[in-house]
Write a protein that holds these residues in place. Structure first.
Motif, PDB file in Angstrom:
ATOM      1  N   MET A   1       0.830  -1.210   0.000  1.00  0.00           N
ATOM      2  CA  MET A   1       0.000   0.000   0.000  1.00  0.00           C
ATOM      3  C   MET A   1       0.860   1.254   0.000  1.00  0.00           C
ATOM      4  O   MET A   1       0.567   2.223  -0.698  1.00  0.00           O
ATOM      5  CB  MET A   1      -0.947  -0.001   1.206  1.00  0.00           C
ATOM      6  N   GLU A   2       1.930   1.229   0.768  1.00  0.00           N
ATOM      7  CA  GLU A   2       2.821   2.399   0.815  1.00  0.00           C
ATOM      8  C   GLU A   2       3.525   2.608  -0.519  1.00  0.00           C
ATOM      9  O   GLU A   2       3.650   3.745  -0.993  1.00  0.00           O
ATOM     10  CB  GLU A   2       3.828   2.235   1.949  1.00  0.00           C
ATOM     11  N   ALA A   3       3.940   1.514  -1.156  1.00  0.00           N
ATOM     12  CA  ALA A   3       4.644   1.614  -2.436  1.00  0.00           C
ATOM     13  C   ALA A   3       3.733   2.162  -3.538  1.00  0.00           C
ATOM     14  O   ALA A   3       4.196   2.839  -4.455  1.00  0.00           O
ATOM     15  CB  ALA A   3       5.189   0.250  -2.847  1.00  0.00           C
ATOM     16  N   GLY A   4       2.435   1.880  -3.440  1.00  0.00           N
ATOM     17  CA  GLY A   4       1.500   2.290  -4.489  1.00  0.00           C
ATOM     18  C   GLY A   4       0.745   3.569  -4.203  1.00  0.00           C
ATOM     19  O   GLY A   4      -0.213   3.901  -4.912  1.00  0.00           O
ATOM     20  N   SER A   5       1.185   4.306  -3.192  1.00  0.00           N
ATOM     21  CA  SER A   5       0.394   5.462  -2.740  1.00  0.00           C
ATOM     22  C   SER A   5       0.815   6.783  -3.370  1.00  0.00           C
ATOM     23  O   SER A   5       0.266   7.833  -3.036  1.00  0.00           O
ATOM     24  CB  SER A   5       0.507   5.590  -1.223  1.00  0.00           C
ATOM     25  N   ASP A   6       1.801   6.748  -4.271  1.00  0.00           N
ATOM     26  CA  ASP A   6       2.315   7.979  -4.907  1.00  0.00           C
ATOM     27  C   ASP A   6       2.749   9.019  -3.876  1.00  0.00           C
ATOM     28  O   ASP A   6       2.517  10.220  -4.038  1.00  0.00           O
ATOM     29  CB  ASP A   6       1.262   8.598  -5.837  1.00  0.00           C
ATOM     30  N   GLY A   7       3.348   8.533  -2.801  1.00  0.00           N
ATOM     31  CA  GLY A   7       3.896   9.439  -1.793  1.00  0.00           C
ATOM     32  C   GLY A   7       2.943   9.852  -0.696  1.00  0.00           C
ATOM     33  O   GLY A   7       3.354  10.487   0.280  1.00  0.00           O
ATOM     34  N   THR A   8       1.668   9.499  -0.813  1.00  0.00           N
ATOM     35  CA  THR A   8       0.711   9.807   0.244  1.00  0.00           C
ATOM     36  C   THR A   8       0.993   8.932   1.467  1.00  0.00           C
ATOM     37  O   THR A   8       1.203   7.723   1.328  1.00  0.00           O
ATOM     38  CB  THR A   8      -0.735   9.550  -0.229  1.00  0.00           C
ATOM     39  N   GLU A   9       0.999   9.534   2.639  1.00  0.00           N
ATOM     40  CA  GLU A   9       1.250   8.760   3.857  1.00  0.00           C
ATOM     41  C   GLU A   9       0.081   7.815   4.120  1.00  0.00           C
ATOM     42  O   GLU A   9      -1.087   8.224   4.060  1.00  0.00           O
ATOM     43  CB  GLU A   9       1.431   9.701   5.050  1.00  0.00           C
ATOM     44  N   ILE A  10       0.394   6.563   4.398  1.00  0.00           N
ATOM     45  CA  ILE A  10      -0.633   5.538   4.624  1.00  0.00           C
ATOM     46  C   ILE A  10      -0.769   5.267   6.118  1.00  0.00           C
ATOM     47  O   ILE A  10       0.223   5.116   6.825  1.00  0.00           O
ATOM     48  CB  ILE A  10      -0.276   4.232   3.870  1.00  0.00           C
ATOM     49  N   SER A  11      -2.006   5.198   6.570  1.00  0.00           N
ATOM     50  CA  SER A  11      -2.267   4.955   7.989  1.00  0.00           C
ATOM     51  C   SER A  11      -1.804   3.565   8.414  1.00  0.00           C
ATOM     52  O   SER A  11      -1.590   2.690   7.571  1.00  0.00           O
ATOM     53  CB  SER A  11      -3.770   5.072   8.264  1.00  0.00           C
ATOM     54  N   LYS A  12      -1.672   3.380   9.715  1.00  0.00           N
ATOM     55  CA  LYS A  12      -1.413   2.040  10.242  1.00  0.00           C
ATOM     56  C   LYS A  12      -2.654   1.518  10.959  1.00  0.00           C
ATOM     57  O   LYS A  12      -2.591   0.867  11.995  1.00  0.00           O
ATOM     58  CB  LYS A  12      -0.176   2.034  11.149  1.00  0.00           C
ATOM     59  N   LEU A  13      -3.805   1.827  10.364  1.00  0.00           N
ATOM     60  CA  LEU A  13      -5.054   1.223  10.831  1.00  0.00           C
ATOM     61  C   LEU A  13      -5.115  -0.197  10.282  1.00  0.00           C
ATOM     62  O   LEU A  13      -4.769  -0.443   9.124  1.00  0.00           O
ATOM     63  CB  LEU A  13      -6.265   2.018  10.341  1.00  0.00           C
ATOM     64  N   PHE A  14      -5.571  -1.124  11.109  1.00  0.00           N
ATOM     65  CA  PHE A  14      -5.616  -2.527  10.701  1.00  0.00           C
ATOM     66  C   PHE A  14      -6.921  -3.154  11.172  1.00  0.00           C
ATOM     67  O   PHE A  14      -7.319  -2.990  12.323  1.00  0.00           O
ATOM     68  CB  PHE A  14      -4.436  -3.302  11.310  1.00  0.00           C
ATOM     69  N   ARG A  15      -7.567  -3.874  10.264  1.00  0.00           N
ATOM     70  CA  ARG A  15      -8.746  -4.659  10.661  1.00  0.00           C
ATOM     71  C   ARG A  15      -8.489  -6.129  10.355  1.00  0.00           C
ATOM     72  O   ARG A  15      -8.185  -6.489   9.210  1.00  0.00           O
ATOM     73  CB  ARG A  15      -9.999  -4.191   9.927  1.00  0.00           C
ATOM     74  N   PRO A  16      -8.622  -6.992  11.350  1.00  0.00           N
ATOM     75  CA  PRO A  16      -8.406  -8.425  11.111  1.00  0.00           C
ATOM     76  C   PRO A  16      -9.546  -9.032  10.295  1.00  0.00           C
ATOM     77  O   PRO A  16     -10.725  -8.819  10.629  1.00  0.00           O
ATOM     78  CB  PRO A  16      -8.374  -9.020  12.523  1.00  0.00           C
ATOM     79  N   PRO A  17      -9.251  -9.750   9.224  1.00  0.00           N
ATOM     80  CA  PRO A  17     -10.311 -10.435   8.484  1.00  0.00           C
ATOM     81  C   PRO A  17     -11.137 -11.330   9.412  1.00  0.00           C
ATOM     82  O   PRO A  17     -10.595 -11.975  10.317  1.00  0.00           O
ATOM     83  CB  PRO A  17      -9.534 -11.272   7.462  1.00  0.00           C
ATOM     84  N   TYR A  18     -12.434 -11.327   9.198  1.00  0.00           N
ATOM     85  CA  TYR A  18     -13.395 -12.094  10.001  1.00  0.00           C
ATOM     86  C   TYR A  18     -13.454 -11.629  11.456  1.00  0.00           C
ATOM     87  O   TYR A  18     -14.119 -12.251  12.285  1.00  0.00           O
ATOM     88  CB  TYR A  18     -13.096 -13.604   9.976  1.00  0.00           C
ATOM     89  N   GLY A  19     -12.731 -10.563  11.775  1.00  0.00           N
ATOM     90  CA  GLY A  19     -12.656 -10.118  13.176  1.00  0.00           C
ATOM     91  C   GLY A  19     -11.840 -11.050  14.046  1.00  0.00           C
ATOM     92  O   GLY A  19     -11.848 -10.935  15.269  1.00  0.00           O
ATOM     93  N   GLN A  20     -11.092 -11.977  13.419  1.00  0.00           N
ATOM     94  CA  GLN A  20     -10.344 -13.000  14.161  1.00  0.00           C
ATOM     95  C   GLN A  20      -8.918 -12.521  14.453  1.00  0.00           C
ATOM     96  O   GLN A  20      -8.162 -12.224  13.524  1.00  0.00           O
ATOM     97  CB  GLN A  20     -10.275 -14.305  13.363  1.00  0.00           C
ATOM     98  N   LEU A  21      -8.591 -12.488  15.734  1.00  0.00           N
ATOM     99  CA  LEU A  21      -7.245 -12.071  16.121  1.00  0.00           C
ATOM    100  C   LEU A  21      -6.906 -12.698  17.465  1.00  0.00           C
ATOM    101  O   LEU A  21      -7.644 -12.534  18.432  1.00  0.00           O
ATOM    102  CB  LEU A  21      -7.197 -10.545  16.231  1.00  0.00           C
ATOM    103  N   ARG A  22      -5.800 -13.433  17.506  1.00  0.00           N
ATOM    104  CA  ARG A  22      -5.356 -14.002  18.773  1.00  0.00           C
ATOM    105  C   ARG A  22      -4.603 -12.947  19.567  1.00  0.00           C
ATOM    106  O   ARG A  22      -4.101 -11.952  19.025  1.00  0.00           O
ATOM    107  CB  ARG A  22      -4.476 -15.229  18.532  1.00  0.00           C
ATOM    108  N   SER A  23      -4.492 -13.176  20.865  1.00  0.00           N
ATOM    109  CA  SER A  23      -3.890 -12.197  21.769  1.00  0.00           C
ATOM    110  C   SER A  23      -2.450 -11.878  21.364  1.00  0.00           C
ATOM    111  O   SER A  23      -2.034 -10.711  21.356  1.00  0.00           O
ATOM    112  CB  SER A  23      -3.931 -12.723  23.203  1.00  0.00           C
ATOM    113  N   ASN A  24      -1.667 -12.923  21.018  1.00  0.00           N
ATOM    114  CA  ASN A  24      -0.259 -12.662  20.664  1.00  0.00           C
ATOM    115  C   ASN A  24      -0.149 -11.877  19.353  1.00  0.00           C
ATOM    116  O   ASN A  24       0.745 -11.045  19.190  1.00  0.00           O
ATOM    117  CB  ASN A  24       0.550 -13.967  20.604  1.00  0.00           C
ATOM    118  N   GLN A  25      -1.079 -12.101  18.431  1.00  0.00           N
ATOM    119  CA  GLN A  25      -1.098 -11.342  17.180  1.00  0.00           C
ATOM    120  C   GLN A  25      -1.425  -9.873  17.454  1.00  0.00           C
ATOM    121  O   GLN A  25      -0.774  -8.961  16.921  1.00  0.00           O
ATOM    122  CB  GLN A  25      -2.124 -11.937  16.213  1.00  0.00           C
ATOM    123  N   SER A  26      -2.418  -9.675  18.290  1.00  0.00           N
ATOM    124  CA  SER A  26      -2.840  -8.317  18.638  1.00  0.00           C
ATOM    125  C   SER A  26      -1.701  -7.534  19.280  1.00  0.00           C
ATOM    126  O   SER A  26      -1.395  -6.400  18.887  1.00  0.00           O
ATOM    127  CB  SER A  26      -4.042  -8.391  19.589  1.00  0.00           C
TER     128      SER A  26
END
Length: 213
Positions: free
Chosen positions: A111-136
């Motif tokens: 995403m950063e490489a394809g953004s033409d220099g626009t700063e990309i957020s570090k917002l993240f959503r886990p697919p299916y809402g599935q996230l283990r504690s160590n991943q989080s």
């Protein structure tokens, strides 16, 4: 298919570091779109949002960004926020930690490489809402903000009528709500009815639609 339209308060209390909604007394709703960008539906979403002067946050699958870079750039050019939804839409509960982090970092780098220099957020959503504690914990250490939701449109549910999908949002969303839609082929028949209905209803109530900050 088991899901709840409104995220249970107990879940929000169990995971307070994840973003479920934004505290707001302003009439603002935060629309989010998962799983794109794809040519079959994402351009339609952009045109529909533009008609209502609405901004949104798009949680992109890295592989779709790779395949459709021009649509990805259009999201940015139109003033929407792009965010991370892993490279291949992997399930957190079934993916080892290091593999999950590679999926996330690969998506972010693309995403950063394809953004033409626009700063990309570090917002993240886990697919299916599935996230283990160590991943989080590992993602948060890397500076990611994990974004969940408080309202699920359920546009992914093939058994749901488009009208019920609209009702899910119109009945439950309020100031500061984070609402989930999907710019995907699976969701399209419900999305194409529900999104205009939601935008029209809340615009008439005096709400604005903004990107997640």
């Amino acid at each position: 298919m088991k899901y709840t339209v409104k995220s249970p308060k107990v879940l929000q209390m169990l995971y307070p570091k994840r973003l479920w909604r934004l505290d707001s007394t302003e009439k603002v709703i935060y629309l989010t779109f998962d799983d794109g960008p794809i040519p079959e539906i994402t351009p339609w979403v952009l045109e529909t949002l533009k008609r209502f002067d609405a901004k949104a946050t798009f949680f992109c699958i890295g592989d779709n960004v790779r395949k459709h870079p021009e649509i990805y750039r259009e999201l940015i050019q139109e003033g929407h926020r792009v965010a991370n939804h892993t490279m291949h839409h992997v399930k957190g509960w079934k993916t080892p930690l290091l593999d999950y982090l590679r999926e996330t970092e690969s998506c972010q780098n693309l995403m950063e490489a394809g953004s033409d220099g626009t700063e990309i957020s570090k917002l993240f959503r886990p697919p299916y809402g599935q996230l283990r504690s160590n991943q989080s914990k590992a993602l948060q250490k890397k500076g990611y903000k994990i974004v969940m939701w408080d309202i699920l449109s359920a546009d992914f549910d093939l058994q749901l009528s488009p009208e019920k999908c609209s009702e899910n949002v119109i009945k439950h969303a309020k100031e500061g709500s984070i609402v989930v839609f999907h710019d995907s082929l699976k969701a399209a028949p419900r999305l194409q009815v529900a999104l205009p209905a939601v935008l029209k209803e809340f615009s008439e109530r005096g709400f604005a639609f903004k990107c997640i900050p």
